[in-house]
Design an enzyme around this catalytic site. Structure first.
Site, mmCIF file in Angstrom:
data_model
loop_
_atom_site.group_PDB
_atom_site.id
_atom_site.type_symbol
_atom_site.label_atom_id
_atom_site.label_comp_id
_atom_site.label_asym_id
_atom_site.label_seq_id
_atom_site.Cartn_x
_atom_site.Cartn_y
_atom_site.Cartn_z
ATOM 1 N N HIS A 1 -7.277 126.607 -30.663
ATOM 2 C CA HIS A 1 -6.184 127.193 -31.003
ATOM 3 C C HIS A 1 -5.045 127.630 -29.893
ATOM 4 O O HIS A 1 -5.684 127.756 -28.731
ATOM 5 C CB HIS A 1 -6.861 128.482 -31.820
ATOM 6 C CG HIS A 1 -7.351 129.258 -30.880
ATOM 7 N ND1 HIS A 1 -6.852 130.372 -30.000
ATOM 8 C CD2 HIS A 1 -8.765 129.329 -30.672
ATOM 9 C CE1 HIS A 1 -8.019 130.862 -29.362
ATOM 10 N NE2 HIS A 1 -9.049 130.357 -29.678
ATOM 11 N N THR B 1 -14.385 124.044 -14.600
ATOM 12 C CA THR B 1 -12.890 124.063 -14.896
ATOM 13 C C THR B 1 -12.176 122.858 -14.370
ATOM 14 O O THR B 1 -11.104 122.470 -14.719
ATOM 15 C CB THR B 1 -12.255 125.344 -14.468
ATOM 16 O OG1 THR B 1 -12.356 125.429 -13.290
ATOM 17 C CG2 THR B 1 -12.765 126.662 -15.315
ATOM 18 N N LYS B 2 -12.887 122.264 -13.208
ATOM 19 C CA LYS B 2 -12.329 121.100 -12.596
ATOM 20 C C LYS B 2 -13.068 119.995 -12.357
ATOM 21 O O LYS B 2 -14.286 120.312 -12.351
ATOM 22 C CB LYS B 2 -11.690 121.750 -11.046
ATOM 23 C CG LYS B 2 -10.529 122.573 -11.554
ATOM 24 C CD LYS B 2 -10.111 123.112 -10.022
ATOM 25 C CE LYS B 2 -8.904 123.986 -10.501
ATOM 26 N NZ LYS B 2 -8.409 125.001 -9.101
ATOM 27 N N ASN C 1 -30.430 119.162 -25.095
ATOM 28 C CA ASN C 1 -31.448 120.308 -25.171
ATOM 29 C C ASN C 1 -31.059 121.354 -26.219
ATOM 30 O O ASN C 1 -29.770 121.334 -26.857
ATOM 31 C CB ASN C 1 -32.008 120.809 -24.044
ATOM 32 C CG ASN C 1 -33.459 121.207 -23.893
ATOM 33 O OD1 ASN C 1 -33.943 121.693 -25.012
ATOM 34 N ND2 ASN C 1 -33.862 120.972 -23.056
#
Length: 191
Positions: free
Chosen positions: A117, A163-164, A86
């Site tokens: 980075h 994050t997991k 979307n």
């Protein structure tokens, strides 16, 4: 495939999406290394691909305005048949991002397989693949970070930071995303 079946499929697609959306998809698909039928809806700005040499492969997919796909020199981005991205979704693929079949990705979603980075000059840039299983729903303004696998049939609530990895057929939400519910709990036998 016989000719009648082929014509029937074309008629069904033209009923669902306009000729303009098909033509915009045809124009957009020139950025892909290989693709099925691509449909672009939602007007301007057109979806954009920043292709730095990797591979961009997709099945029959729908992209809305403002989608941005960035593929690095060694990246492979795979988008499964029947999936849609979307408005204003951003995917950054430096190594490997895979989106399964029939996934629904809401607006303003960010999916990244890289830090892009280092924190300082002594730390290396870390890339880890992202895999999203078939039939996954991802709510608006969700961020999916590197190294995450989202199991088939899972739902990620709006505004989550993943994050997991997330197991199949579960609902996760929050920052960081945590289990909210199981979509296919074991059946309970009543005596």
């Amino acid at each position: 495939m016989n000719e009648n079946n082929f014509l029937h499929k074309i008629i069904l697609r033209l009923r669902k999406y306009s000729l303009r959306e098909h033509l915009a998809g045809l124009w957009f698909s020139k950025n892909f290394d290989n693709s099925g039928y691509i449909v672009v809806t939602g007007g301007r700005p057109m979806p954009k691909v920043i292709h730095k040499g990797g591979k961009l492969l997709a099945g029959n997919c729908q992209f809305y305005s403002g989608v941005r796909l960035e593929i690095g020199p060694k990246g492979t981005l795979l988008i499964g048949n029947g999936s849609y991205l979307n408005r204003n979704t951003l995917i950054v693929c430096e190594e490997h991002v895979e989106i399964g079949k029939n996934c629904k990705i809401a607006w303003d979603v960010i999916i990244m397989d890289s830090d892009l980075h280092p924190i300082d000059d002594s730390t290396p840039i870390v890339n880890k693949p992202v895999r999203i299983g078939d039939g996954v729903w991802i709510g608006c303004r969700t961020i999916i970070l590197k190294g995450v696998t989202i199991g088939a049939g899972a739902v990620v609530a709006a505004g989550s930071v993943v994050t997991k990895s997330i197991p199949p057929k579960t609902v996760y939400g929050g920052s960081p995303a945590k289990l909210i519910a199981e979509l296919d709990p074991p059946s309970v036998v009543h005596a």
